[in-house]
Design an enzyme around this catalytic site. Structure first.
Site, PDB file in Angstrom:
ATOM      1  N   CYS A 134      -1.868  -7.766   7.798  1.00  0.00           N
ATOM      2  CA  CYS A 134      -2.640  -7.049   6.782  1.00  0.00           C
ATOM      3  C   CYS A 134      -3.287  -7.996   5.780  1.00  0.00           C
ATOM      4  O   CYS A 134      -4.206  -7.613   5.075  1.00  0.00           O
ATOM      5  CB  CYS A 134      -1.781  -6.008   6.077  1.00  0.00           C
ATOM      6  N   ALA A 164       0.823  -1.190   0.000  1.00  0.00           N
ATOM      7  CA  ALA A 164       0.000   0.000   0.000  1.00  0.00           C
ATOM      8  C   ALA A 164       0.870   1.257   0.000  1.00  0.00           C
ATOM      9  O   ALA A 164       0.580   2.208  -0.707  1.00  0.00           O
ATOM     10  CB  ALA A 164      -0.933  -0.014   1.209  1.00  0.00           C
TER      11      ALA A 164
END
Length: 165
Positions: free
Chosen positions: A155, A1
């Site tokens: 995550c 990300a």
């Protein structure tokens, strides 16, 4: 990300453009469905494609003047034939977006060796970290240690409440 966000910002700011500009991005991972909710350069049609080349193509679509090369290799001792003296000698700085301590420590040591400034950023589970490293002037990433990693990055786990308690 973090890497996708950096590439987007660089493309929009013109980093890596012009005759002397260049961005190198590498990631040996492929895009999974779970990436789509947090890595906005990827689409459903990108699932199973390499992250680095897909992100590079998306950034180039935002700014066609961006000079970018994508690799599907990890930066490690076993890839020094690719990421060695010739590679580092052409760089003016390094920016990381890594999700494991081993890779972060390795890149940190390479930047110290080649005297390259580094913007260290990355995640470890739900923790995020950023640090500016100027060799032999500021503390480097390896001067302190993160706690041991869990076997699966948090995550990638389902992190949505699904039971009423």
């Amino acid at each position: 990300a973090i890497g996708c966000e950096m590439l987007k910002n660089w493309a929009l700011m013109g980093v890596g453009c012009g005759p002397d500009g260049h961005v190198h991005v590498t990631d040996m991972d492929r895009i999974e469905k779970s990436n789509l909710s947090r890595q906005f350069l990827f689409r459903n049609t990108d699932i199973d494609k390499f992250k680095a080349s897909t992100a590079a193509d998306a950034a180039k679509a935002m700014n066609p003047a961006l000079n970018i090369t994508a690799y599907q290799e990890k930066v490690a001792a076993e890839t020094e034939h690719l990421f060695g003296d010739d590679f580092y000698d052409k760089l003016s700085g390094v920016c990381t977006a890594l999700d494991n301590v081993e890779a972060r420590l390795y890149v940190d040591q390479r930047c110290l060796f080649y005297r390259l400034p580094m913007l260290e950023s990355g995640t470890l589970g739900t923790k995020g970290n950023t640090q500016i490293v100027v060799p032999h002037l500021t503390e480097n990433y390896g001067a302190t240690r993160d706690p041991p990693e869990k076997s699966i990055p948090i995550c990638t786990l389902k992190n949505f409440p699904n039971q009423i308690q």
